[in-house]
Design a protein around this motif. Structure first.
Motif, PDB file in Angstrom:
ATOM      1  N   GLN A   4       0.801  -1.214   0.000  1.00  0.00           N
ATOM      2  CA  GLN A   4       0.000   0.000   0.000  1.00  0.00           C
ATOM      3  C   GLN A   4       0.833   1.262   0.000  1.00  0.00           C
ATOM      4  OE1 GLN A   4      -2.855  -0.056   3.188  1.00  0.00           O
ATOM      5  NE2 GLN A   4      -3.003  -2.257   3.101  1.00  0.00           N
ATOM      6  N   GLY A   5       2.131   1.114   0.098  1.00  0.00           N
ATOM      7  CA  GLY A   5       2.972   2.284   0.267  1.00  0.00           C
ATOM      8  C   GLY A   5       2.980   2.695   1.728  1.00  0.00           C
ATOM      9  N   ALA A   6       3.781   3.690   2.017  1.00  0.00           N
ATOM     10  CA  ALA A   6       3.891   4.140   3.400  1.00  0.00           C
ATOM     11  C   ALA A   6       4.207   5.627   3.420  1.00  0.00           C
ATOM     12  CB  ALA A   6       4.974   3.351   4.123  1.00  0.00           C
ATOM     13  N   SER A   7       3.705   6.290   4.434  1.00  0.00           N
ATOM     14  CA  SER A   7       3.928   7.725   4.607  1.00  0.00           C
ATOM     15  C   SER A   7       4.460   7.981   5.998  1.00  0.00           C
ATOM     16  CB  SER A   7       2.628   8.506   4.437  1.00  0.00           C
ATOM     17  OG  SER A   7       2.058   8.267   3.184  1.00  0.00           O
ATOM     18  N   VAL A   8       5.247   9.028   6.102  1.00  0.00           N
ATOM     19  CA  VAL A   8       5.676   9.491   7.411  1.00  0.00           C
ATOM     20  C   VAL A   8       5.314  10.966   7.496  1.00  0.00           C
ATOM     21  CG1 VAL A   8       8.048  10.025   6.687  1.00  0.00           C
ATOM     22  CG2 VAL A   8       7.560   9.620   9.096  1.00  0.00           C
ATOM     23  N   THR A  33      17.040  12.572   0.815  1.00  0.00           N
ATOM     24  CA  THR A  33      15.786  11.822   0.936  1.00  0.00           C
ATOM     25  C   THR A  33      15.311  11.339  -0.433  1.00  0.00           C
ATOM     26  OG1 THR A  33      15.155  13.234   2.802  1.00  0.00           O
ATOM     27  CG2 THR A  33      13.416  11.911   1.810  1.00  0.00           C
ATOM     28  N   LYS A  34      15.357  12.233  -1.412  1.00  0.00           N
ATOM     29  CA  LYS A  34      14.865  11.901  -2.756  1.00  0.00           C
ATOM     30  C   LYS A  34      15.657  10.783  -3.419  1.00  0.00           C
ATOM     31  CE  LYS A  34      12.648  16.259  -3.941  1.00  0.00           C
ATOM     32  NZ  LYS A  34      12.594  17.397  -4.862  1.00  0.00           N
ATOM     33  N   ILE A  40       8.969   8.170  -3.153  1.00  0.00           N
ATOM     34  CA  ILE A  40       7.942   8.559  -4.126  1.00  0.00           C
ATOM     35  C   ILE A  40       7.844  10.079  -4.195  1.00  0.00           C
ATOM     36  CG2 ILE A  40       5.480   8.502  -4.698  1.00  0.00           C
ATOM     37  CD1 ILE A  40       5.374   5.698  -3.458  1.00  0.00           C
ATOM     38  N   ASP A  41       7.527  10.727  -3.083  1.00  0.00           N
ATOM     39  CA  ASP A  41       7.453  12.192  -3.092  1.00  0.00           C
ATOM     40  C   ASP A  41       7.457  12.732  -1.673  1.00  0.00           C
ATOM     41  OD1 ASP A  41       4.884  11.841  -2.114  1.00  0.00           O
ATOM     42  OD2 ASP A  41       3.871  12.760  -3.799  1.00  0.00           O
ATOM     43  N   LEU A  42       7.534  14.058  -1.587  1.00  0.00           N
ATOM     44  CA  LEU A  42       7.447  14.706  -0.284  1.00  0.00           C
ATOM     45  C   LEU A  42       6.819  16.069  -0.439  1.00  0.00           C
ATOM     46  CD1 LEU A  42       9.733  17.122   0.346  1.00  0.00           C
ATOM     47  CD2 LEU A  42      11.246  15.183   0.415  1.00  0.00           C
ATOM     48  N   GLN A  43       6.176  16.506   0.626  1.00  0.00           N
ATOM     49  CA  GLN A  43       5.605  17.845   0.700  1.00  0.00           C
ATOM     50  C   GLN A  43       6.073  18.472   1.998  1.00  0.00           C
ATOM     51  OE1 GLN A  43       2.911  15.302   0.315  1.00  0.00           O
ATOM     52  NE2 GLN A  43       3.297  15.381  -1.862  1.00  0.00           N
ATOM     53  N   ILE A  44       6.343  19.761   1.913  1.00  0.00           N
ATOM     54  CA  ILE A  44       6.720  20.513   3.100  1.00  0.00           C
ATOM     55  C   ILE A  44       5.642  21.562   3.334  1.00  0.00           C
ATOM     56  CG2 ILE A  44       8.424  22.031   4.167  1.00  0.00           C
ATOM     57  CD1 ILE A  44      10.499  20.719   2.235  1.00  0.00           C
TER      58      ILE A  44
END
Length: 183
Positions: A4-8, A33-34, A40-44
């Motif tokens: 399912q993927g994972a997020s932090v 990180t990238k 996959i991606d990141l948002q700040i």
């Protein structure tokens, strides 16, 4: 469905006057990180000047294993050590699989609703948005002489829906139905 993927979701409380130093630190950690396996991606989400002081960073990886590898890596540990003097609180993060981060609030700790409730809540929020947003947005695109294009229209509509879901709808909606959701 297994992957399912994972997020932090990482929150950093920055000392007053240290935001510029933290931004420079972000310039150092983001490229590392990238280049991590499975990124996959990141948002700040930056604080509002003179109003808030918390940075929220959301990073997504393809698997929880790759996410944990990054969060526990020596590279990240060294970079966090460099940034520690900028923090008013320790490096705080929560790892979630799938869309769990949409249903988590600080008041609930690590408690996450059962999947079927997450499904119903997400569906009941996305369905009306998927009906209303195109009705509102598409006429504006045509007013600005942007020609009808199924793919571009879908891109704009879905971007607005996701933005509304993450930053407006889900935080308020889950707070409203909290008793049922976490029961």
């Amino acid at each position: 469905m297994e992957n399912q993927g994972a997020s932090v979701v990482i929150t950093h409380h920055i000392q007053d006057g240290k935001q510029q130093e933290y931004e420079k630190w972000l310039d150092a950690i983001v490229p590392v990180t990238k280049h991590s396996e499975g990124f996959i991606d990141l948002q700040i989400v930056r604080p509002i000047p003179d109003l808030t002081f918390v940075y929220t960073v959301i990073i997504r990886f393809d698997t929880i294993k790759n996410l944990r590898n990054w969060m526990e890596s020596d590279d990240r540990k060294k970079l966090i050590e460099q940034a520690n003097p900028l923090f008013t609180k320790n490096d705080n993060y929560q790892i979630k699989s799938g869309l769990d981060f949409l249903f988590n609030s600080e008041n609930e700790g690590n408690k996450v609703p059962v999947r079927w409730k997450q499904f119903l809540v997400t569906w009941s929020a996305i369905y009306p948005l998927s009906i209303l947003i195109p009705v509102v947005i598409l006429p504006f695109l045509r007013i600005f002489s942007i020609p009808a294009n199924h793919y571009f229209d879908g891109f704009v509509n879905s971007g607005i829906i996701v933005f509304l879901m993450i930053f407006l709808v889900m935080p308020n909606y889950t707070r409203l139905i909290k008793k049922w959701l976490y029961k």
